[in-house]
Design a protein around this motif. Structure first.
Motif, short mmCIF file in Angstrom:
data_model
loop_
_atom_site.label_atom_id
_atom_site.label_comp_id
_atom_site.label_asym_id
_atom_site.label_seq_id
_atom_site.Cartn_x
_atom_site.Cartn_y
_atom_site.Cartn_z
N LYS A 92 59.11 62.04 -61.39
CA LYS A 92 59.39 60.63 -61.60
C LYS A 92 60.66 60.51 -62.42
CE LYS A 92 54.51 59.31 -61.51
NZ LYS A 92 53.40 58.67 -62.26
N PRO A 93 61.81 60.48 -61.74
CA PRO A 93 63.08 60.43 -62.46
C PRO A 93 63.18 59.25 -63.43
CG PRO A 93 63.43 60.88 -60.13
CD PRO A 93 61.99 60.51 -60.29
N THR A 94 62.64 58.09 -63.04
CA THR A 94 62.76 56.92 -63.91
C THR A 94 62.04 57.15 -65.23
OG1 THR A 94 60.82 55.96 -62.79
CG2 THR A 94 63.01 55.31 -62.00
N ALA A 95 60.88 57.80 -65.16
CA ALA A 95 60.14 58.08 -66.40
C ALA A 95 60.91 59.06 -67.27
CB ALA A 95 58.76 58.64 -66.07
N LEU A 96 61.53 60.08 -66.64
CA LEU A 96 62.30 61.05 -67.38
C LEU A 96 63.53 60.39 -68.03
CD1 LEU A 96 62.25 64.14 -64.98
CD2 LEU A 96 61.12 63.95 -67.20
N VAL A 97 64.18 59.49 -67.29
CA VAL A 97 65.36 58.80 -67.82
C VAL A 97 64.98 57.92 -69.00
CG1 VAL A 97 67.12 57.07 -67.33
CG2 VAL A 97 66.67 58.89 -65.67
N LYS A 98 63.87 57.18 -68.87
CA LYS A 98 63.42 56.32 -69.97
C LYS A 98 63.11 57.14 -71.21
CE LYS A 98 61.51 52.56 -67.14
NZ LYS A 98 60.27 51.86 -66.72
N SER A 99 62.43 58.26 -70.99
CA SER A 99 62.09 59.13 -72.12
C SER A 99 63.37 59.68 -72.77
CB SER A 99 61.22 60.28 -71.64
OG SER A 99 60.97 61.21 -72.68
N PHE A 100 64.33 60.06 -71.93
CA PHE A 100 65.60 60.59 -72.43
C PHE A 100 66.33 59.55 -73.27
CE2 PHE A 100 70.15 60.39 -71.18
CZ PHE A 100 70.63 61.32 -72.07
N LEU A 101 66.46 58.33 -72.76
CA LEU A 101 67.18 57.28 -73.47
C LEU A 101 66.48 56.92 -74.77
CD1 LEU A 101 68.19 54.94 -70.51
CD2 LEU A 101 69.66 56.50 -71.80
N ARG A 102 65.14 56.88 -74.72
CA ARG A 102 64.38 56.56 -75.92
C ARG A 102 64.62 57.60 -77.01
NH1 ARG A 102 60.15 55.46 -73.44
NH2 ARG A 102 59.17 57.52 -73.50
N LYS A 103 64.59 58.88 -76.61
CA LYS A 103 64.81 59.95 -77.58
C LYS A 103 66.26 60.00 -78.06
CE LYS A 103 61.15 62.93 -75.73
NZ LYS A 103 60.85 64.19 -75.00
N LEU A 104 67.19 59.66 -77.17
CA LEU A 104 68.60 59.73 -77.52
C LEU A 104 68.94 58.76 -78.64
CD1 LEU A 104 71.50 60.71 -76.97
CD2 LEU A 104 71.68 58.91 -75.23
N PHE A 105 68.50 57.51 -78.51
CA PHE A 105 68.94 56.50 -79.45
C PHE A 105 68.14 56.48 -80.75
CE2 PHE A 105 70.76 54.86 -75.47
CZ PHE A 105 72.07 54.74 -75.88
N VAL A 106 67.12 57.33 -80.85
CA VAL A 106 66.44 57.52 -82.14
C VAL A 106 66.73 58.92 -82.68
CG1 VAL A 106 64.62 55.88 -81.60
CG2 VAL A 106 64.27 58.30 -81.06
N ASN A 107 67.64 59.64 -82.01
CA ASN A 107 68.00 60.97 -82.47
C ASN A 107 68.80 60.86 -83.76
OD1 ASN A 107 69.85 63.40 -82.69
ND2 ASN A 107 68.53 64.04 -80.99
N PRO A 108 68.37 61.54 -84.83
CA PRO A 108 69.08 61.41 -86.12
C PRO A 108 70.54 61.83 -86.05
CG PRO A 108 66.95 62.49 -86.42
CD PRO A 108 67.19 62.40 -84.95
N LEU A 109 70.85 62.83 -85.20
CA LEU A 109 72.24 63.28 -85.10
C LEU A 109 73.12 62.20 -84.49
CD1 LEU A 109 71.53 66.87 -83.74
CD2 LEU A 109 71.83 66.16 -86.11
N VAL A 110 72.61 61.55 -83.44
CA VAL A 110 73.36 60.46 -82.80
C VAL A 110 73.53 59.30 -83.78
CG1 VAL A 110 73.33 58.77 -80.92
CG2 VAL A 110 72.59 61.13 -80.49
N ILE A 111 72.45 59.00 -84.52
CA ILE A 111 72.52 57.92 -85.50
C ILE A 111 73.55 58.24 -86.59
CG2 ILE A 111 71.22 56.74 -87.33
CD1 ILE A 111 68.74 57.02 -85.55
N GLY A 112 73.58 59.50 -87.04
CA GLY A 112 74.54 59.89 -88.07
C GLY A 112 75.97 59.74 -87.59
N ILE A 113 76.25 60.14 -86.36
CA ILE A 113 77.61 60.02 -85.80
C ILE A 113 77.99 58.56 -85.62
CG2 ILE A 113 78.99 60.42 -83.73
CD1 ILE A 113 77.45 63.09 -83.42
N LEU A 114 77.09 57.76 -85.03
CA LEU A 114 77.40 56.35 -84.79
C LEU A 114 77.55 55.58 -86.10
CD1 LEU A 114 75.03 55.55 -81.77
CD2 LEU A 114 77.50 56.00 -81.74
N ALA A 115 76.71 55.90 -87.09
CA ALA A 115 76.81 55.23 -88.39
C ALA A 115 78.14 55.57 -89.06
CB ALA A 115 75.65 55.63 -89.29
N GLY A 116 78.56 56.84 -88.94
CA GLY A 116 79.84 57.23 -89.52
C GLY A 116 81.01 56.52 -88.86
#
Length: 316
Positions: free
Chosen positions: A158-182
């Motif tokens: 189910k690609p849609t489920a995998l994509v949703k899970s990926f996006l959800r994890k991406l935007f709560v990833n602390p590393l991504v948050i640290g880069i975007l906040a900086g």
């Protein structure tokens, strides 16, 4: 002993120290999980935040840097997939895991402290350009390829489920948050208050040693059990093919010397735990991924020093 060689020994020495602390029973293996959570969830994001606030990237062109690094990743991924499926006769889904293992560098727990030790803050600024897109690109590629090959195991994909899970994890990833906040703070243009700067510096300063020690403790959970020949083959691809292609691309595209050396060093890093986590998510190739990560990490003590020397000779 050159400073680069000394840094390699220091970095992998901290990994070995963490491993020995767990192997001897002095610390529980679960301690590594807690330390990793702190490093990835708090210390490293603050290090990336501080880096992005003050970075000037020293003339590195992001598109040329990304083209250099991800071309090499694509070549290593394709070679890993074909090696797993054609040479060792595994199915396509396991081939995806093999591709990830051959191309997914440990850019955070090992890469950031390693780059800081060898190239200093300027090197971390360059590495942050790779880190900022590394996880999204590699995860998206694994999702797409698993969608193509996952059905071979008879499991509904189910690609849609995998994509949703990926996006959800991406935007709560602390590393991504640290880069975007900086980046956001950089755009605001305000200096950090004195107390905030001291707090960030204090936690960012311990990110590297804790991450390396935690990585050593974490290796206890993996070890080597079967799948040695394919794991060795994938380790060769990760530690030799990927940095070789990166070096060639950096030379062809004319990357600035610092950016070129950071790209080669990052490509020469062993595989990280993400290849194992992807294998768990897809339900295949877990032993292969864990064995390859352990073997590549052990061998990288010698191979990273080699590639640092070659990059220094080529780019000055």
């Amino acid at each position: 002993m050159s400073s680069s060689t000394e840094t390699v020994i220091f970095v992998f020495g901290l990994v070995a120290l963490g491993y020995l602390a767990g192997w001897s029973g002095y610390l529980k293996a679960e301690t590594g999980d807690a330390l990793s959570e702190f490093a990835v969830g708090v210390a490293v994001p603050l290090l990336l935040f501080r880096t992005m606030v003050s970075a000037d990237f020293h003339g590195a062109a992001p598109w040329a840097l990304w083209a250099t690094y991800f071309t090499a990743a694509a070549v290593a991924w394709a070679a890993g997939h074909l090696t797993t499926t054609r040479l060792f006769g595994r199915d396509g889904a396991t081939g995806v895991v093999g591709g990830v293992a051959a191309a997914f560098s440990n850019t955070v727990l090992l890469g950031i402290p390693f780059t800081l030790g060898v190239f200093g803050e300027q090197g971390v600024e360059i590495l942050s350009l790779i880190v900022s897109v590394h996880l999204p690109v590699m995860m998206a590629a694994s999702i797409i390829l698993f969608g193509l090959f996952g059905s071979e195991k008879g499991k509904p994909v189910k690609p849609t489920a995998l994509v949703k899970s990926f996006l959800r994890k991406l935007f709560v990833n602390p590393l991504v948050i640290g880069i975007l906040a900086g980046l956001a703070w950089r755009l605001i243009g305000l200096p950090l208050p004195g107390f905030a700067l001291r707090l960030v510096d204090a936690l960012a300063g311990i990110a590297g040693p804790i991450a390396l020690f935690a990585m050593g403790l974490g290796l206890l959970k993996f070890g080597i059990s079967g799948n040695v020949r394919p794991a060795l083959a994938l380790s060769v691809l990760k530690l030799f093919l990927m940095p070789a292609v990166t070096l060639l691309m950096a030379w062809l595209l004319g990357l600035p010397p610092l950016a070129a050396k950071v790209a080669v060093a990052t490509a020469a890093l062993p595989s990280g735990v993400n290849s194992y986590l992807i294998a768990i998510q897809f339900g295949t190739g877990q032993a292969l991924a864990s064995n390859q990560m352990t073997i590549a990490t052990a061998a990288a003590v010698a191979t990273t020093a080699l590639w640092l020397s070659i990059a220094q000779m080529v780019f000055g």
